[in-house]
Write a protein that holds these residues in place. Structure first.
Motif, PDB file in Angstrom:
ATOM      1  N   THR A  63       0.879  -1.242  -0.019  1.00  0.00           N
ATOM      2  CA  THR A  63      -0.005  -0.050  -0.137  1.00  0.00           C
ATOM      3  C   THR A  63       0.905   1.341   0.229  1.00  0.00           C
ATOM      4  OG1 THR A  63      -0.169   0.335   2.439  1.00  0.00           O
ATOM      5  CG2 THR A  63      -1.597  -1.249   1.451  1.00  0.00           C
ATOM      6  N   GLY A  64       0.428   2.366  -0.019  1.00  0.00           N
ATOM      7  CA  GLY A  64       1.113   3.552  -0.007  1.00  0.00           C
ATOM      8  C   GLY A  64       1.235   4.186   1.472  1.00  0.00           C
ATOM      9  N   GLY A  65       1.676   5.478   1.235  1.00  0.00           N
ATOM     10  CA  GLY A  65       1.658   5.956   2.737  1.00  0.00           C
ATOM     11  C   GLY A  65       3.158   6.251   3.065  1.00  0.00           C
ATOM     12  N   THR A  66       3.428   7.260   3.938  1.00  0.00           N
ATOM     13  CA  THR A  66       4.637   7.603   4.447  1.00  0.00           C
ATOM     14  C   THR A  66       5.555   6.459   5.142  1.00  0.00           C
ATOM     15  OG1 THR A  66       4.211   8.518   6.383  1.00  0.00           O
ATOM     16  CG2 THR A  66       4.209  10.123   4.679  1.00  0.00           C
ATOM     17  N   THR A  67       4.805   5.771   5.796  1.00  0.00           N
ATOM     18  CA  THR A  67       5.404   4.600   6.676  1.00  0.00           C
ATOM     19  C   THR A  67       6.064   3.376   5.662  1.00  0.00           C
ATOM     20  OG1 THR A  67       3.839   4.950   8.357  1.00  0.00           O
ATOM     21  CG2 THR A  67       5.293   3.077   8.595  1.00  0.00           C
ATOM     22  N   ILE A 158      -1.352   1.907   8.068  1.00  0.00           N
ATOM     23  CA  ILE A 158      -2.744   2.014   8.822  1.00  0.00           C
ATOM     24  C   ILE A 158      -2.830   3.614   9.043  1.00  0.00           C
ATOM     25  CG2 ILE A 158      -3.854   1.421  11.211  1.00  0.00           C
ATOM     26  CD1 ILE A 158      -2.308  -1.060  10.958  1.00  0.00           C
ATOM     27  N   GLY A 159      -3.889   4.149   9.002  1.00  0.00           N
ATOM     28  CA  GLY A 159      -4.030   5.413   9.382  1.00  0.00           C
ATOM     29  C   GLY A 159      -5.153   5.725  10.283  1.00  0.00           C
ATOM     30  N   MET A 164      -7.085  10.545   7.229  1.00  0.00           N
ATOM     31  CA  MET A 164      -6.906   9.982   5.765  1.00  0.00           C
ATOM     32  C   MET A 164      -7.922  10.642   5.081  1.00  0.00           C
ATOM     33  SD  MET A 164      -4.309   8.368   5.532  1.00  0.00           S
ATOM     34  CE  MET A 164      -4.490   7.837   3.801  1.00  0.00           C
ATOM     35  N   ARG A 167      -6.526  13.707   3.944  1.00  0.00           N
ATOM     36  CA  ARG A 167      -5.555  13.403   3.061  1.00  0.00           C
ATOM     37  C   ARG A 167      -6.021  13.411   1.563  1.00  0.00           C
ATOM     38  NH1 ARG A 167      -0.529   9.757   5.058  1.00  0.00           N
ATOM     39  NH2 ARG A 167      -0.940   8.339   3.415  1.00  0.00           N
ATOM     40  N   ARG A 168      -7.201  12.581   1.834  1.00  0.00           N
ATOM     41  CA  ARG A 168      -7.598  12.281   0.498  1.00  0.00           C
ATOM     42  C   ARG A 168      -8.788  13.189  -0.075  1.00  0.00           C
ATOM     43  NH1 ARG A 168      -8.119   5.983   2.243  1.00  0.00           N
ATOM     44  NH2 ARG A 168      -6.017   5.601   1.384  1.00  0.00           N
ATOM     45  N   GLU A 186      -8.333   3.632   8.852  1.00  0.00           N
ATOM     46  CA  GLU A 186      -8.426   3.273   7.521  1.00  0.00           C
ATOM     47  C   GLU A 186      -6.995   2.487   6.792  1.00  0.00           C
ATOM     48  OE1 GLU A 186      -7.756   3.553   3.292  1.00  0.00           O
ATOM     49  OE2 GLU A 186      -6.385   3.882   4.851  1.00  0.00           O
ATOM     50  N   SER A 187      -7.587   1.377   6.525  1.00  0.00           N
ATOM     51  CA  SER A 187      -6.260   0.693   5.782  1.00  0.00           C
ATOM     52  C   SER A 187      -6.950  -0.162   4.509  1.00  0.00           C
ATOM     53  CB  SER A 187      -5.775  -0.453   6.779  1.00  0.00           C
ATOM     54  OG  SER A 187      -4.584  -0.760   6.561  1.00  0.00           O
ATOM     55  N   PHE A 188      -5.956  -0.234   3.321  1.00  0.00           N
ATOM     56  CA  PHE A 188      -6.381  -0.955   2.359  1.00  0.00           C
ATOM     57  C   PHE A 188      -7.573  -0.295   1.403  1.00  0.00           C
ATOM     58  CE2 PHE A 188      -6.459  -4.245   5.720  1.00  0.00           C
ATOM     59  CZ  PHE A 188      -5.251  -4.781   5.531  1.00  0.00           C
ATOM     60  N   GLY A 189      -7.713   0.828   1.864  1.00  0.00           N
ATOM     61  CA  GLY A 189      -9.205   1.546   1.328  1.00  0.00           C
ATOM     62  C   GLY A 189     -10.383   1.507   2.180  1.00  0.00           C
ATOM     63  N   LYS A 227      -1.731   6.689  16.534  1.00  0.00           N
ATOM     64  CA  LYS A 227      -2.293   5.831  15.803  1.00  0.00           C
ATOM     65  C   LYS A 227      -2.975   4.631  16.508  1.00  0.00           C
ATOM     66  CE  LYS A 227      -0.064   6.409  11.185  1.00  0.00           C
ATOM     67  NZ  LYS A 227       0.381   5.753   9.859  1.00  0.00           N
TER      68      LYS A 227
HETATM   69  O1  F6P Z   1      -3.208   5.723   1.334  1.00  0.00           O
HETATM   70  C1  F6P Z   1      -2.379   4.595   1.691  1.00  0.00           C
HETATM   71  C2  F6P Z   1      -2.229   4.192   3.261  1.00  0.00           C
HETATM   72  O2  F6P Z   1      -1.673   2.975   3.331  1.00  0.00           O
HETATM   73  C3  F6P Z   1      -3.507   4.251   3.821  1.00  0.00           C
HETATM   74  O3  F6P Z   1      -4.288   2.905   3.519  1.00  0.00           O
HETATM   75  C4  F6P Z   1      -3.277   4.288   5.238  1.00  0.00           C
HETATM   76  O4  F6P Z   1      -4.166   4.583   6.193  1.00  0.00           O
HETATM   77  C5  F6P Z   1      -2.013   5.517   5.143  1.00  0.00           C
HETATM   78  O5  F6P Z   1      -1.515   5.159   3.981  1.00  0.00           O
HETATM   79  C6  F6P Z   1      -1.058   5.116   6.125  1.00  0.00           C
HETATM   80  O6  F6P Z   1      -0.205   6.342   5.665  1.00  0.00           O
HETATM   81  P1  F6P Z   1       1.266   6.959   6.807  1.00  0.00           P
HETATM   82  O7  F6P Z   1       1.917   5.863   6.993  1.00  0.00           O
HETATM   83  O8  F6P Z   1       1.553   8.169   5.867  1.00  0.00           O
HETATM   84  O9  F6P Z   1       0.568   7.263   8.087  1.00  0.00           O
END
Ligand code: F6P
Length: 257
Positions: A63-67, A158-159, A164, A167-168, A186-189, A227
């Protein structure tokens, strides 16, 4: 104090592992909410956990995200390893987030770091019904979707639901709906309430709930005291196998739930 500290962390790991029935929990010291170095360590621990479960020929959905972007940054292949037959794919369409934290970018970085292969899914994060249905008819999209659905491993962030949703840039109506449904994670949409029940989903292409349920290894990486509730909710959802987190989140989870 160092020995004490280490003892304390492994106790946190055991407590969380047992409370949520996980296979493995890794807790890095500190709180990534307040320290970028801890966030980096979280990435390093996430990378190590991923390599510990990934075999050559595996398909890994990310998935995306900074982590998870930090995980990619910290990923290095051990000298004796080979993942040339492995694949990295985005778990879902993710255009819409900024480039560095898009699942596509992260999948290609991870592949490059370990010499594996990757496929990208060039579709937006959030789709209209019309766009969704016409994209599903495209054979290239069907190909990549069937590869994504073969994933043996998912590595995901996981956000907080509200963070989220902001952010979206969700429209005010959806935003209000998500908060009134009690979404905290929020996770995986998917948006989850505190009991780990899905209360809202984004229309997006990629892994569906049923795909997540049958994925062999689901690996979550998320930290920071802020979180804790979100992580708790996703763990209650019950599909997680491995959690990599930090002391800030872990201590809060253990003292609240
Ligand atoms: O948008 C992708 C995503 O993995 C989400 O599902 C998740 O909530 C978020 O990014 C986590 O982002 P971060 O690691 O930046 O907090």
């Amino acid at each position: 104090p160092i020995a004490n500290n280490l003892f304390g962390l492994s106790q946190l790991e055991d407590q969380i592992r047992q409370a949520y029935g996980l296979k493995k929990v890794v807790v890095v010291p500190g709180d990534s909410d307040t320290s970028p170095l801890v966030k980096q360590e979280l990435g390093r621990a996430g990378a190590k956990a991923l390599l510990s479960v990934m075999d050559d020929e595996d398909v890994v959905a990310v998935t995306g995200g900074t982590t998870i972007a930090d995980v990619a940054e910290q990923l290095t292949l051990p000298a004796n390893g080979s993942l040339k037959g492995g694949w990295f794919v985005p778990a879902r369409g993710g255009l819409g987030e900024s480039m560095e934290m898009q699942a596509n970018t992260i999948a290609s970085t991870m592949a490059r770091k370990v010499g594996a292969q990757y496929r990208l899914l060039h579709v937006p994060d959030l789709l209209s019904n019309h766009a969704y249905n016409s994209l599903l008819e495209d054979t290239n999209i069907q190909d990549i979707l069937s590869l994504i659905r073969k994933s043996r491993i998912i590595i995901h962030g996981i956000g907080n639901a509200i963070v989220m949703a902001r952010r979206r840039k969700l429209d005010p109506e959806t935003f209000a709906q998500i908060s009134s449904e009690g979404a905290v994670a929020e996770s995986f949409g998917y948006y989850f309430n505190e009991d780990g029940v899905v209360v809202h989903r984004m229309l997006t292409l990629g892994l569906r709930l049923e795909d997540i349920r049958r994925t062999e290894t689901v690996l979550g990486v998320a930290g920071g005291k802020s979180k804790a509730t979100a992580i708790h909710a996703v763990l209650r959802f019950g599909q997680e196998d491995i959690l990599v987190t930090d002391e800030g989140a872990a201590a809060e989870i253990v003292s609240h739930y």
